[in-house]
Structures are given as structure tokens and as C-alpha cells.
Write a protein that holds these residues in place. Structure first.
Motif, PDB file in Angstrom:
ATOM      1  N   GLY A  74       0.889  -1.347   0.057  1.00 43.78           N
ATOM      2  CA  GLY A  74      -0.090  -0.056   0.223  1.00 43.78           C
ATOM      3  C   GLY A  74       0.944   1.187  -0.187  1.00 43.78           C
ATOM      4  N   PRO A  75       0.155   2.321  -0.056  1.00 40.19           N
ATOM      5  CA  PRO A  75       1.116   3.557   0.065  1.00 40.19           C
ATOM      6  C   PRO A  75       1.583   3.911   1.292  1.00 40.19           C
ATOM      7  CG  PRO A  75      -1.402   4.080   0.068  1.00 40.19           C
ATOM      8  CD  PRO A  75      -1.214   2.672  -0.080  1.00 40.19           C
ATOM      9  N   VAL A  76       2.696   4.546   1.262  1.00 40.54           N
ATOM     10  CA  VAL A  76       3.614   5.011   2.316  1.00 40.54           C
ATOM     11  C   VAL A  76       3.921   6.442   2.276  1.00 40.54           C
ATOM     12  CG1 VAL A  76       5.491   4.616   3.929  1.00 40.54           C
ATOM     13  CG2 VAL A  76       4.355   2.685   3.121  1.00 40.54           C
ATOM     14  N   THR A  77       3.577   7.278   3.286  1.00 37.27           N
ATOM     15  CA  THR A  77       3.999   8.725   3.159  1.00 37.27           C
ATOM     16  C   THR A  77       5.012   8.934   4.245  1.00 37.27           C
ATOM     17  OG1 THR A  77       1.956   9.166   1.818  1.00 37.27           O
ATOM     18  CG2 THR A  77       3.145  11.066   2.748  1.00 37.27           C
ATOM     19  N   GLN A  78       5.832   9.682   3.719  1.00 36.40           N
ATOM     20  CA  GLN A  78       6.810  10.294   4.736  1.00 36.40           C
ATOM     21  C   GLN A  78       7.451  11.607   4.177  1.00 36.40           C
ATOM     22  OE1 GLN A  78       9.798   7.521   6.284  1.00 36.40           O
ATOM     23  NE2 GLN A  78      11.171   9.272   6.753  1.00 36.40           N
ATOM     24  N   ASP A  79       7.909  12.661   4.872  1.00 36.98           N
ATOM     25  CA  ASP A  79       8.112  13.781   4.465  1.00 36.98           C
ATOM     26  C   ASP A  79       7.647  14.487   3.200  1.00 36.98           C
ATOM     27  OD1 ASP A  79      10.232  13.595   6.450  1.00 36.98           O
ATOM     28  OD2 ASP A  79      11.383  12.368   5.221  1.00 36.98           O
ATOM     29  N   GLY A  80       6.403  14.215   3.087  1.00 36.46           N
ATOM     30  CA  GLY A  80       5.515  14.821   2.093  1.00 36.46           C
ATOM     31  C   GLY A  80       5.666  13.923   0.700  1.00 36.46           C
ATOM     32  N   ILE A  81       6.226  12.839   0.768  1.00 44.78           N
ATOM     33  CA  ILE A  81       6.406  12.054  -0.407  1.00 44.78           C
ATOM     34  C   ILE A  81       5.885  10.628  -0.271  1.00 44.78           C
ATOM     35  CG2 ILE A  81       8.301  10.577  -1.753  1.00 44.78           C
ATOM     36  CD1 ILE A  81      10.269  12.704  -0.940  1.00 44.78           C
ATOM     37  N   VAL A 128       5.033   6.677  -1.834  1.00 45.74           N
ATOM     38  CA  VAL A 128       5.377   5.741  -2.590  1.00 45.74           C
ATOM     39  C   VAL A 128       4.471   4.753  -2.610  1.00 45.74           C
ATOM     40  CG1 VAL A 128       7.833   6.583  -2.732  1.00 45.74           C
ATOM     41  CG2 VAL A 128       7.000   4.729  -0.971  1.00 45.74           C
ATOM     42  N   GLU A 129       4.211   3.825  -3.348  1.00 50.87           N
ATOM     43  CA  GLU A 129       3.516   2.613  -3.214  1.00 50.87           C
ATOM     44  C   GLU A 129       4.583   1.216  -2.974  1.00 50.87           C
ATOM     45  OE1 GLU A 129      -0.204   0.431  -3.324  1.00 50.87           O
ATOM     46  OE2 GLU A 129       0.236   2.674  -3.433  1.00 50.87           O
ATOM     47  N   VAL A 130       4.300   0.554  -1.766  1.00 52.96           N
ATOM     48  CA  VAL A 130       4.775  -0.528  -1.614  1.00 52.96           C
ATOM     49  C   VAL A 130       4.138  -1.849  -2.203  1.00 52.96           C
ATOM     50  CG1 VAL A 130       5.742  -1.945   0.222  1.00 52.96           C
ATOM     51  CG2 VAL A 130       5.978   0.457   0.356  1.00 52.96           C
ATOM     52  N   LYS A 131       4.778  -2.615  -2.929  1.00 52.91           N
ATOM     53  CA  LYS A 131       4.261  -3.611  -3.457  1.00 52.91           C
ATOM     54  C   LYS A 131       5.098  -5.059  -3.053  1.00 52.91           C
ATOM     55  CE  LYS A 131       2.131  -1.375  -7.268  1.00 52.91           C
ATOM     56  NZ  LYS A 131       2.045  -1.630  -8.971  1.00 52.91           N
ATOM     57  N   ILE A 132       4.276  -5.829  -2.041  1.00 57.36           N
ATOM     58  CA  ILE A 132       4.739  -7.163  -1.636  1.00 57.36           C
ATOM     59  C   ILE A 132       4.149  -8.128  -2.170  1.00 57.36           C
ATOM     60  CG2 ILE A 132       5.510  -8.343   0.485  1.00 57.36           C
ATOM     61  CD1 ILE A 132       5.560  -5.648   1.852  1.00 57.36           C
ATOM     62  N   TYR A 133       4.634  -9.171  -3.251  1.00 54.58           N
ATOM     63  CA  TYR A 133       3.643  -9.915  -3.700  1.00 54.58           C
ATOM     64  C   TYR A 133       4.624 -11.338  -4.154  1.00 54.58           C
ATOM     65  CZ  TYR A 133       6.285  -7.783  -7.497  1.00 54.58           C
ATOM     66  OH  TYR A 133       7.501  -7.409  -8.230  1.00 54.58           O
ATOM     67  N   ARG A 134       3.661 -12.263  -4.283  1.00 49.70           N
ATOM     68  CA  ARG A 134       4.157 -13.644  -4.832  1.00 49.70           C
ATOM     69  C   ARG A 134       3.155 -14.180  -5.733  1.00 49.70           C
ATOM     70  NH1 ARG A 134       3.615 -17.215   0.733  1.00 49.70           N
ATOM     71  NH2 ARG A 134       1.436 -17.043   1.164  1.00 49.70           N
ATOM     72  N   GLU A 162       8.701  -4.579  -4.302  1.00 45.64           N
ATOM     73  CA  GLU A 162       8.782  -3.318  -5.219  1.00 45.64           C
ATOM     74  C   GLU A 162       8.334  -2.084  -4.538  1.00 45.64           C
ATOM     75  OE1 GLU A 162       7.305  -2.441  -9.885  1.00 45.64           O
ATOM     76  OE2 GLU A 162       6.562  -4.351  -8.818  1.00 45.64           O
ATOM     77  N   VAL A 163       8.981  -0.896  -5.007  1.00 40.73           N
ATOM     78  CA  VAL A 163       8.614   0.233  -4.538  1.00 40.73           C
ATOM     79  C   VAL A 163       8.416   1.162  -5.833  1.00 40.73           C
ATOM     80  CG1 VAL A 163       9.009   2.401  -3.152  1.00 40.73           C
ATOM     81  CG2 VAL A 163       9.713  -0.012  -2.089  1.00 40.73           C
ATOM     82  N   VAL A 164       7.094   1.639  -6.033  1.00 40.32           N
ATOM     83  CA  VAL A 164       6.825   2.584  -7.050  1.00 40.32           C
ATOM     84  C   VAL A 164       6.714   3.863  -6.724  1.00 40.32           C
ATOM     85  CG1 VAL A 164       5.316   2.851  -9.143  1.00 40.32           C
ATOM     86  CG2 VAL A 164       5.802   0.614  -8.197  1.00 40.32           C
ATOM     87  N   ASP A 165       7.346   4.979  -7.291  1.00 43.81           N
ATOM     88  CA  ASP A 165       7.236   6.267  -7.112  1.00 43.81           C
ATOM     89  C   ASP A 165       6.070   6.914  -7.796  1.00 43.81           C
ATOM     90  OD1 ASP A 165       7.970   7.176  -9.644  1.00 43.81           O
ATOM     91  OD2 ASP A 165      10.025   7.454  -9.028  1.00 43.81           O
ATOM     92  N   VAL A 219      14.646   2.892   3.819  1.00 46.31           N
ATOM     93  CA  VAL A 219      13.921   4.342   4.072  1.00 46.31           C
ATOM     94  C   VAL A 219      14.930   4.853   5.533  1.00 46.31           C
ATOM     95  CG1 VAL A 219      11.845   5.788   5.036  1.00 46.31           C
ATOM     96  CG2 VAL A 219      11.615   3.878   3.420  1.00 46.31           C
ATOM     97  N   ALA A 220      14.994   4.109   6.506  1.00 44.25           N
ATOM     98  CA  ALA A 220      15.708   4.618   7.480  1.00 44.25           C
ATOM     99  C   ALA A 220      17.219   4.888   7.290  1.00 44.25           C
ATOM    100  CB  ALA A 220      15.673   3.702   8.814  1.00 44.25           C
ATOM    101  N   GLU A 221      17.636   4.231   6.451  1.00 38.82           N
ATOM    102  CA  GLU A 221      18.926   4.287   6.020  1.00 38.82           C
ATOM    103  C   GLU A 221      19.182   5.507   4.806  1.00 38.82           C
ATOM    104  OE1 GLU A 221      22.719   1.781   3.678  1.00 38.82           O
ATOM    105  OE2 GLU A 221      21.499   0.788   5.207  1.00 38.82           O
ATOM    106  N   ASP A 222      18.415   5.346   3.865  1.00 36.34           N
ATOM    107  CA  ASP A 222      18.776   6.418   2.576  1.00 36.34           C
ATOM    108  C   ASP A 222      17.482   7.409   2.438  1.00 36.34           C
ATOM    109  OD1 ASP A 222      20.769   4.785   1.962  1.00 36.34           O
ATOM    110  OD2 ASP A 222      19.559   3.501   0.809  1.00 36.34           O
ATOM    111  N   GLY A 223      16.413   7.383   3.527  1.00 35.98           N
ATOM    112  CA  GLY A 223      15.336   8.089   3.227  1.00 35.98           C
ATOM    113  C   GLY A 223      14.294   7.738   2.095  1.00 35.98           C
ATOM    114  N   ILE A 224      13.108   8.386   2.217  1.00 35.48           N
ATOM    115  CA  ILE A 224      12.056   7.999   1.178  1.00 35.48           C
ATOM    116  C   ILE A 224      12.481   8.590  -0.245  1.00 35.48           C
ATOM    117  CG2 ILE A 224      10.417   9.539   1.597  1.00 35.48           C
ATOM    118  CD1 ILE A 224       8.480   7.200   1.739  1.00 35.48           C
ATOM    119  N   ALA A 225      13.054   9.719  -0.105  1.00 35.80           N
ATOM    120  CA  ALA A 225      13.373  10.377  -1.224  1.00 35.80           C
ATOM    121  C   ALA A 225      14.362   9.468  -1.989  1.00 35.80           C
ATOM    122  CB  ALA A 225      14.373  11.837  -1.084  1.00 35.80           C
ATOM    123  N   SER A 226      15.186   8.528  -1.621  1.00 33.87           N
ATOM    124  CA  SER A 226      15.874   7.769  -2.286  1.00 33.87           C
ATOM    125  C   SER A 226      15.005   6.874  -3.476  1.00 33.87           C
ATOM    126  CB  SER A 226      16.617   6.659  -1.572  1.00 33.87           C
ATOM    127  OG  SER A 226      15.790   5.876  -0.892  1.00 33.87           O
TER     128      SER A 226
END
Length: 86
Positions: free
Chosen positions: A15-22, A24-30, A41-44, A70-77
Motif C-alpha cells: 500500500g501507499p507509504v507517505t513520509q516527508d511529503g513523499i 510511494v506505493e509498496v508492493k509485496i507479492y508472490r 517493489e516500490v513505485v514512486d 527508508v531509515a538508511e537512505d530516506g524515502i526520497a531515495s
């Protein structure tokens, strides 16, 4: 030769994750019916995709990998050019 497409099972952790105004859509699938490992997969907002090379034993492990990135590189990465591998 006919290739049959397979349906994907999406984790409830997706689902969508928002941090610092950004956002992204987190997709976890099989694959549906497959008790195998989960892909991450993360889709911007521009449909750029970051896909992990590794698969995860559980969907929770995959979500933890996203949170660690996200903790290491930030969501903007994730706002880098599309189709990058993580």
C-alpha cells in the motif's frame, strides 16, 4: 508457444507509504497459490520502480527491508530514475 500469465497475490502489508511529503506505493507479492517467497517493489509517483533482487521468506521480512532502506537512505531515495534495482 503460448505462455500463460499467472495471477499475483498482494500482501496486506502492501500500500501507499507517505513520509516527508513523499508518497510511494509498496508492493509485496508472490504468485497465487504459491507458498514461496515474497518479492518487494516500490513505485514512486512517476511510476518509477525499485525492485529488490532478493526474495523474502515472509511478507513481514519484505516490509522490514523497505523500512530499513527508508531509515538508511530516506524515502526520497526512491525518486530516482525508474527501473533501478536495490
Amino acid at each position: 508457444m503460448v505462455i500463460k500469465s499467472r495471477e499475483l497475490e498482494l500482501s496486506p502489508l502492501s500500500g501507499p507509504v507517505t513520509q516527508d511529503g513523499i508518497t510511494v506505493e509498496v508492493k509485496i507479492y508472490r504468485f497465487v497459490g504459491d507458498a514461496g517467497e515474497w518479492a518487494l517493489e516500490v513505485v514512486d509517483q512517476d511510476d518509477g520502480s525499485t525492485v529488490w533482487n532478493e526474495l523474502f521468506a515472509t511478507d513481514a521480512d519484505a516490509f522490514q527491508a523497505f523500512k530499513a532502506a527508508v531509515a538508511e537512505d530516506g524515502i526520497a531515495s526512491f525518486l530516482e530514475p525508474p527501473d533501478t534495482l536495490h
